[in-house]
Design a protein around this motif. Structure first.
Motif, mmCIF file in Angstrom:
data_model
loop_
_atom_site.group_PDB
_atom_site.id
_atom_site.type_symbol
_atom_site.label_atom_id
_atom_site.label_comp_id
_atom_site.label_asym_id
_atom_site.label_seq_id
_atom_site.Cartn_x
_atom_site.Cartn_y
_atom_site.Cartn_z
ATOM 1 N N ASN A 107 36.014 33.701 40.141
ATOM 2 C CA ASN A 107 35.706 33.391 38.734
ATOM 3 C C ASN A 107 35.408 31.905 38.556
ATOM 4 N N THR A 108 35.074 31.536 37.333
ATOM 5 C CA THR A 108 34.643 30.160 37.041
ATOM 6 C C THR A 108 35.751 29.145 37.283
ATOM 7 N N ASP A 109 37.009 29.517 36.982
ATOM 8 C CA ASP A 109 38.110 28.563 37.209
ATOM 9 C C ASP A 109 38.278 28.257 38.698
ATOM 10 N N ALA A 110 38.252 29.305 39.526
ATOM 11 C CA ALA A 110 38.380 29.097 40.970
ATOM 12 C C ALA A 110 37.190 28.323 41.517
ATOM 13 N N LYS B 165 35.409 26.063 39.853
ATOM 14 C CA LYS B 165 35.574 24.653 39.463
ATOM 15 C C LYS B 165 36.637 23.973 40.320
ATOM 16 N N ASP B 166 37.696 24.711 40.677
ATOM 17 C CA ASP B 166 38.718 24.133 41.555
ATOM 18 C C ASP B 166 38.149 23.805 42.931
ATOM 19 N N THR C 54 32.949 20.360 38.721
ATOM 20 C CA THR C 54 32.050 20.692 37.616
ATOM 21 C C THR C 54 30.616 20.716 38.123
ATOM 22 N N TRP D 35 24.843 28.228 37.964
ATOM 23 C CA TRP D 35 25.499 26.934 38.144
ATOM 24 C C TRP D 35 24.834 26.243 39.315
ATOM 25 N N ALA E 205 31.172 35.846 34.344
ATOM 26 C CA ALA E 205 32.001 34.737 34.814
ATOM 27 C C ALA E 205 32.503 34.921 36.241
#
Length: 159
Positions: A91-94, A96-97, A101, A114, A130
């Motif tokens: 997902n987007t959080d993983a 970004k980690d 960004t 992205w 996402a």
């Protein structure tokens, strides 16, 4: 028989001398000892022994020190997981980690693209709901390139 022995001696001598190559041009320096001179008849010149030869240029003695051998190891790159398959299904959080960004986000309903820029390459990730579903890399001339190489450059630039 004597001619045969002379011929054989000349062949052995010729092979030995040819194995020496340019030994006469090499500079040999023995530090801390003087050359030993073999004793010959008065009519012959004294000849230094081969193990204690000092090379001379003109009348001046030249000494050379052996250069210390140095080992210049190539810098070791950090070990990174550059498998592009790890990006699929996260997902987007993983995302970004892992990558930070993105440089650019383009929304084309129902997908988001992205874009991450690394040295000489661009990594595009296509996300649906996402979650990453497609990865593609290209070089700075917009030619397709290996996803792993671009991801590696991106991960190393983030460290």
């Amino acid at each position: 028989m004597i001619n045969y022995k002379r011929f054989l001696t000349l062949i052995v001598l010729a092979i030995t001398l040819s194995a020496c190559g340019n030994a006469a041009k090499r500079k040999v320096v023995i530090v801390g000892s003087e050359p030993q001179v073999s004793q010959k008849a008065d009519s012959e010149k004294a000849i230094p022994s081969a193990s204690n030869v000092k090379a001379e240029a003109g009348d001046e003695e030249q000494t050379q020190e052996l250069a210390a051998l140095t080992y210049d190891a190539a810098p070791v790159e950090p070990d990174v997981n550059d498998d592009p398959k790890q990006l699929l299904g996260i997902n987007t959080d993983a995302l970004k980690d892992l990558l930070g960004t993105p440089s650019f986000i383009r929304k084309e309903s129902p997908a988001e693209i992205w874009q991450y820029n690394a040295k000489d390459c661009v990594l595009d990730l296509v996300l649906y709901d996402a979650v990453t579903s497609y990865v593609e890399a290209r070089d700075d001339q917009v030619r397709p390139m290996d996803n792993r190489t671009c991801l590696r450059r991106l991960l190393l630039s983030k460290q």
